[in-house]
Design an enzyme around this catalytic site. Structure first.
Site, short mmCIF file in Angstrom:
data_model
loop_
_atom_site.label_atom_id
_atom_site.label_comp_id
_atom_site.label_asym_id
_atom_site.label_seq_id
_atom_site.Cartn_x
_atom_site.Cartn_y
_atom_site.Cartn_z
N ASP A 13 5.58 1.47 7.37
CA ASP A 13 5.63 1.74 6.13
C ASP A 13 6.77 2.75 6.12
O ASP A 13 7.35 3.63 7.12
CB ASP A 13 4.23 1.98 5.69
CG ASP A 13 3.80 1.99 3.99
OD1 ASP A 13 4.36 1.91 3.69
OD2 ASP A 13 3.63 3.42 3.66
N ASP A 15 6.81 4.63 2.16
CA ASP A 15 7.00 5.81 1.95
C ASP A 15 5.27 6.70 2.46
O ASP A 15 4.59 5.75 2.78
CB ASP A 15 5.76 5.40 0.42
CG ASP A 15 7.97 5.05 -0.86
OD1 ASP A 15 8.00 5.52 -0.87
OD2 ASP A 15 7.05 3.38 -1.08
N ASP A 230 0.64 4.78 6.85
CA ASP A 230 -0.15 6.21 5.75
C ASP A 230 -1.18 5.79 5.38
O ASP A 230 -1.90 6.80 5.26
CB ASP A 230 0.51 7.22 5.47
CG ASP A 230 1.24 6.61 3.49
OD1 ASP A 230 1.86 5.10 3.82
OD2 ASP A 230 0.96 7.05 2.84
#
Length: 278
Positions: A13, A15, A230
């Site tokens: 991922d 961001d 995250d």
């Protein structure tokens, strides 16, 4: 755990994992570039469709990351694949989304209607009663859009009530920018779902569609593949839905205490992406 020995394929991922806003997270540049240098297969998966692949690659380079444009998978690239499979006869799309997404769909040959622009002349609901809503919209596509407002929602709602298909790029509730939680496209989707009683088809994380595209195109061995993110809700859940191992990093939207509120668990937890290197 030596992750570099255990896995050949890393799905990562962006961001909250590689960067926060316009700042690279410490250790992330070294980790990504080391994976690529050691000939690991690195695929970048994001629900963010604001930028095209080429624009995203420019951001990578500016921050010091190496990346092959063909390994950048956004919901903007996935939507064209999804439309061709699920709505092969679709031609006209009403879109809530940023310019990068509009460019992806236009380049794929779709005629784009942008409700946020069309609604600028409207001041009241009564004005909308005389507004000409096109009845040949094939699909409504909803993504993060800073111009999403009541009249854009009103236009989309009318199209949905006329029978248009309903696709959401993702159902993310928020994303982190700096120290702020920014409302994401899931908020716009829920607005329309509540108003129309329709449920959107989601193509982004946590659904497995984007990973399936990668696995098909690159012939991945799932036992040698890991998803790193995250978000317990989108990244880790997508890994689980795809049947691969997962690594949660605590540099974004999830802290260690926050893991406990979920029934599912990541395979591993690290403070940040840099911990891949030990």
């Amino acid at each position: 755990m030596n992750f570099l020995e255990k896995y050949d394929n890393f799905c990562i991922d962006l961001d909250g994992v590689m960067w926060n806003g316009h700042t690279a997270i410490p250790g992330s540049v070294d980790a990504i570039n080391h994976l690529i240098k050691t000939q690991k297969n690195v695929f970048f998966i994001t629900n963010n469709a604001a930028l095209t692949r080429e624009e995203l690659q420019t951001k990578f380079i500016a921050m010091g990351f190496e990346a092959d444009v063909k390994n950048l998978y956004t919901t903007g690239t996935a939507i064209t694949k999804y439309l061709s499979r699920k709505y092969p006869n679709a031609k006209k799309i009403a879109l809530m989304g940023m310019p990068g997404l509009r460019k992806c769909l236009t380049n794929a040959g779709y005629h784009i209607i942008y409700p946020a622009e069309m609604g600028k002349s409207l001041k009241t609901v009564e004005d909308f009663a005389d507004f000409d809503v096109e009845n040949d919209i094939d699909v409504i596509v909803v993504a993060y859009d800073v111009n999403f407002d009541y009249f854009a929602a009103l236009y989309c709602s009318a199209c949905l009530q006329n029978g248009a298909g309903f696709i959401g790029l993702n159902a993310d509730r928020f994303f982190i920018f700096g120290k702020m939680r920014i409302p994401a496209s899931g908020c716009s989707l829920r607005f329309l779902e509540t108003a129309t009683g329709r449920k959107a088809e989601i193509i982004g994380k946590p659904l497995s569609f984007m990973f399936e595209l990668i696995a098909e195109e690159h012939g991945l061995d799932l036992s040698r593949t890991v998803m790193i993110g995250d978000s317990m809700e989108s990244d880790i859940m997508m890994g689980i839905n795809s049947g691969i191992d997962t690594i949660l990093v605590l540099s974004g939207v999830t802290n260690r205490d926050g893991i406990e509120k979920y029934e599912h668990r990541p395979s591993y937890v690290m403070e940040c992406l840099g911990d891949l290197l030990g």
